[in-house]
Design a protein around this motif. Structure first.
Motif, PDB file in Angstrom:
ATOM      1  N   ILE B   5      55.492 -57.227 -24.613  1.00 47.47           N
ATOM      2  CA  ILE B   5      56.150 -56.061 -25.214  1.00 47.47           C
ATOM      3  C   ILE B   5      55.122 -55.149 -25.894  1.00 47.47           C
ATOM      4  N   PHE B   7      52.531 -53.841 -24.978  1.00 47.38           N
ATOM      5  CA  PHE B   7      52.101 -52.685 -24.181  1.00 47.38           C
ATOM      6  C   PHE B   7      53.210 -51.649 -24.183  1.00 47.38           C
ATOM      7  N   ARG B   9      55.356 -48.060 -24.177  1.00 42.70           N
ATOM      8  CA  ARG B   9      55.365 -46.944 -23.256  1.00 42.70           C
ATOM      9  C   ARG B   9      54.322 -45.907 -23.622  1.00 42.70           C
ATOM     10  N   ARG B  10      54.223 -45.697 -24.948  1.00 41.46           N
ATOM     11  CA  ARG B  10      53.329 -44.597 -25.291  1.00 41.46           C
ATOM     12  C   ARG B  10      51.867 -44.951 -25.064  1.00 41.46           C
ATOM     13  N   VAL B  12      50.992 -46.596 -22.488  1.00 40.12           N
ATOM     14  CA  VAL B  12      50.871 -46.327 -21.061  1.00 40.12           C
ATOM     15  C   VAL B  12      50.665 -44.841 -20.841  1.00 40.12           C
ATOM     16  N   VAL B  13      51.491 -44.060 -21.548  1.00 42.17           N
ATOM     17  CA  VAL B  13      51.419 -42.614 -21.383  1.00 42.17           C
ATOM     18  C   VAL B  13      50.050 -42.106 -21.814  1.00 42.17           C
ATOM     19  N   ARG B  14      49.574 -42.642 -22.934  1.00 39.92           N
ATOM     20  CA  ARG B  14      48.244 -42.232 -23.394  1.00 39.92           C
ATOM     21  C   ARG B  14      47.184 -42.595 -22.378  1.00 39.92           C
ATOM     22  N   LEU B  16      47.566 -42.965 -19.234  1.00 37.17           N
ATOM     23  CA  LEU B  16      47.709 -42.060 -18.101  1.00 37.17           C
ATOM     24  C   LEU B  16      47.055 -40.727 -18.389  1.00 37.17           C
ATOM     25  N   LEU B  17      47.328 -40.239 -19.600  1.00 42.26           N
ATOM     26  CA  LEU B  17      46.813 -38.936 -19.999  1.00 42.26           C
ATOM     27  C   LEU B  17      45.293 -38.960 -19.964  1.00 42.26           C
ATOM     28  N   THR B  19      43.324 -41.002 -18.382  1.00 39.57           N
ATOM     29  CA  THR B  19      42.741 -41.165 -17.047  1.00 39.57           C
ATOM     30  C   THR B  19      42.941 -39.909 -16.226  1.00 39.57           C
ATOM     31  N   THR B  20      44.049 -39.215 -16.449  1.00 41.51           N
ATOM     32  CA  THR B  20      44.245 -37.958 -15.716  1.00 41.51           C
ATOM     33  C   THR B  20      43.124 -37.000 -16.050  1.00 41.51           C
ATOM     34  N   PHE B  22      40.208 -37.693 -17.295  1.00 44.27           N
ATOM     35  CA  PHE B  22      38.925 -38.207 -16.790  1.00 44.27           C
ATOM     36  C   PHE B  22      38.827 -37.972 -15.295  1.00 44.27           C
TER      37      PHE B  22
END
Lengths: 313, 393
Positions: B5, B7, B9-10, B12-14, B16-17, B19-20, B22
């Protein structure tokens, strides 16, 4: 025609032409994420799809003719995407492997492979996909070119509600959602999370590969190494914006496709300042979406429960 | 279940952000070095016999454009006995080019470097030139300033705007609406000079002709180039010219929309068989061959044997025109040839008074003129009257 109308039609045309890659990649990522895995590698898949579509279309044109060659290219794009998907699907489900990290590796692998194999295809011209000319009724060349619609775009638009229905009302959709929300429960039901995720990632990568075919065989219709300009990554962000809902993926893709046309369209009617700002519109939009949807208080509605979780043994 | 638990969502979102961002940063610059140096290993140390020349390209070597023109020239230099060339393509205009130059010098033993893209010059090439004073650096572009820049830096460039002027003459004849279009990358002096010369050529035939400029903001933006071409077609523009790294997208899109096209960098007639009028092409082969011979003879910039600023136009074979396309009328061809003749003879000066910019500033008074060699033209930051567009970003 008034400049304002020209501008509006220009942006509409840009939307119809440019949103297909976003649509395919975001629908693909939607399937993947519904099953509880993230595939950032779709940027690489997109490039690989664009390259293989263009290459196959060019190489097969002498044997199968100008009409079928691009369709073979589309199929090749999907298959090459799927192969990349198999690698990601297998790797990302190993013990203690993070799917985000694997995805970044897949971006590098996919784009590197595409650049390497695509060298001989930069220069030649490949046969392009047919388009439906729905603007024949108008004598304005602007309207005619706006309504020159790719069948791939129409297929993409049809896939969105189909996926929505698939997730909501079919057994397969239930499997994917179950694996994505609670792999343990799915396992208890007798479903193999590994297989379902593998198939979802493969299906998603297949669609992303076809998104690449839209770039190289429809619009802008060339293979160059700069063809994707980050669209694959933006499409991944777009799935979160769309709350993992295929129908909303469609609207979001149209929005993103339209923003690409803003910079050139404004300059063509004489608003020639700030084009750098207009050009970054899609990226700003992505950031804004991230900020708006990222709340420290709650998890996002619609987010698959197991998304980003560690792999079970 | 409970252990995972954490991990949220936020996170994950961070993730993603991050890595996007980068990914976008690294991907968009498109780095995939692919050195095509044939037999590097053979003579890295003892290669004093042959002169090793390094060429660096910002994009692929077969892009129907800027890089292809340079790569063809480099092949011509390679044919000079005593010269061995090493090449690297797809080198972004970032610190990546520093590494490329350094490894060409230190590993491959290059003594002459040609970083062919505009953005390599400052600060990357200057930094390397200061660090390796014995290596010669040649830059294609007008950024070199005597007294300011190191002695081992040279600059070469063609007055390709002469060919643009002639293309403009042909375009002025062929355009029915009098509206011309120009898809441009970035408002730097060379680009502006091409736009202005093209427009002046067209206005010498049709004084009411206008050129609409759209800047895409980058040298290789296929989707924006296609969008720009389409939106100009929508405006009633019927001749499209461009200055981007690879004109392929612009040419194909314009051909599909039934427009006339004017090419750039290399001959694009195969891409637009019906609408191709003519085009301004580089002719690097003559200059690269000449420089190669000078290198073999041991001449250097530092000793003053080679000029720091090498310039030339149609007369000196730095550039040439594409063969006229099938659509070009005899009249347009005759006027084009006459303009070319006058430029080669030196009878025609492109920039002469009275000349105003498109925002109303006076550039040249009635009796003034800028000869092609005038350094003012290499600092151009204005668009002449008749151009629709602005140099500000």
């Amino acid at each position: 025609m008034s400049p304002f109308l020209t501008l509006l039609i220009g942006i509409l045309a840009g939307t119809l032409r440019g949103s297909a890659p976003f649509l395919f990649v975001s629908l693909g990522e939607c399937i993947t994420e519904k099953s509880g895995k993230i595939n950032l590698g779709l940027e690489g898949t997109l490039l690989m799809g664009a390259m293989s579509a263009y290459g196959v279309s060019y190489l097969s044109a002498p044997t199968v003719g100008e009409f079928w060659a691009p369709w073979l290219g589309v199929a090749a794009a999907g298959i090459s995407g799927m192969l990349l998907g198999v690698i990601h699907g297998w790797l990302s489900q190993q013990r203690r492997v993070n799917d985000v990290a694997t995805g970044i590796a897949m971006i590098i692998l996919g784009s590197g492979l595409a650049f390497f194999l695509g060298k001989p295809f930069i220069q030649p011209q490949a046969p392009q996909l047919l388009t439906f000319d729905l603007g024949g009724w108008s004598d304005s060349s602007q309207v005619q070119s706006t309504l020159r619609i790719s069948p791939l775009f129409l297929i993409g638009v049809a896939i969105a509600p189909f996926l929505h229905w698939l997730f909501r009302s079919t057994r397969w959709g239930l499997y994917i959602r179950a694996v994505g929300d609670s792999p343990q429960a799915a396992l208890a039901m007798g479903i193999s999370p590994f297989k379902v995720r593998m198939l979802s990632i493969m299906a998603g990568s297949f669609l992303a590969g076809i998104g690449g075919a839209c770039l190289s065989l429809y619009y802008p219709g060339v293979w160059t190494e700069r063809i994707s300009s980050g669209q694959g990554l933006m499409a991944v962000a777009l799935v979160i914006f769309a709350r993992w809902n295929p129908i909303q993926c469609l609207w979001a893709s149209l929005l993103f496709g339209g923003t690409q046309a803003i910079g050139p369209a404004f300059q063509s009617i004489g608003i020639d300042s700030y084009y750098y700002l207009f050009n970054v519109a899609p990226y700003v939009l992505t950031l804004l979406i991230m900020i708006i949807t990222c709340s420290p208080k709650k998890t996002l509605a619609g987010s698959p429960g197991a998304l980003g979780m560690e792999n079970e043994d | 279940m409970s252990r995972s638990i954490r991990f949220s969502r936020r996170q994950v979102v961070r993730g993603l952000l991050a890595t996007t961002a980068f990914g976008a940063a690294t991907k968009l610059s498109g780095c995939s070095p692919s050195s095509e140096a044939g037999d590097d290993t053979s003579s890295a140390a003892g290669g004093s016999e042959e002169v090793i020349v390094g060429f660096i390209y910002v994009g692929p070597k077969d892009d129907f454009g800027y890089n292809q023109a340079h790569a063809e020239g480099a092949q011509a230099m390679a044919a000079v006995p005593g010269i061995r060339i090493i090449e690297e393509e797809n080198v972004p205009e970032t610190s990546a080019v520093l590494e490329t130059m350094r490894s060409m010098i230190e590993i491959d033993g290059a003594t002459v470097i040609f970083p062919t893209s505009f953005g390599y010059f400052d600060p990357y090439m200057l930094e390397m030139a200061a660090e390796f004073p014995e290596v010669q650096f040649f830059h294609a572009g007008g950024l070199y300033q005597e007294d300011i820049h190191p002695n081992n830096v040279g600059s070469y460039f063609g007055y390709i705007d002469e060919a643009q002027y002639v293309s403009g003459v042909v375009a002025g004849h062929m355009s029915e609406t009098g509206q011309l279009g120009f898809v441009a990358a970035i408002p730097i002096p060379q680009v502006l000079r091409n736009i202005n010369s093209f427009t002046l050529g067209a206005r010498s035939i049709n004084p009411a002709a206008t050129t609409q400029v759209i800047f895409t903001g980058g040298w290789a933006e296929p989707i924006k180039e296609a969008e720009a071409t389409n939106s100009m077609a929508d405006q009633g523009i019927d001749v499209i010219n461009c200055h981007v790294d690879s004109p392929k997208v612009v040419m194909e899109t314009a051909e599909e929309r039934g427009l006339y096209t004017v090419g750039y960098h290399a001959n694009q007639a195969p891409l637009a068989p019906t609408g191709y009028l003519t085009g301004a092409e580089w002719d690097w082969e003559s200059i690269y061959t000449a420089l190669g011979q000078q290198f073999v003879e041991g001449k250097t910039l530092m000793a003053g044997d080679i000029d720091h600023v090498l310039r030339g136009g149609l007369a000196e074979n730095f550039c040439k025109l594409s063969p006229y396309g099938p659509a070009v009328t005899a009249e347009a061809q005759a006027d084009g040839e006459a303009a070319k003749e006058a430029l080669v003879n030196g009878d025609l000066v492109i920039y002469k008074g009275e000349l105003d910019s498109n925002d109303g500033e006076a550039i040249l008074a009635a009796d003034e003129e800028y000869e092609q060699q005038n350094i003012e033209l290499e600092k151009m930051d204005w668009l002449i009257e008749g151009v629709k567009g602005s140099v500000g970003s």
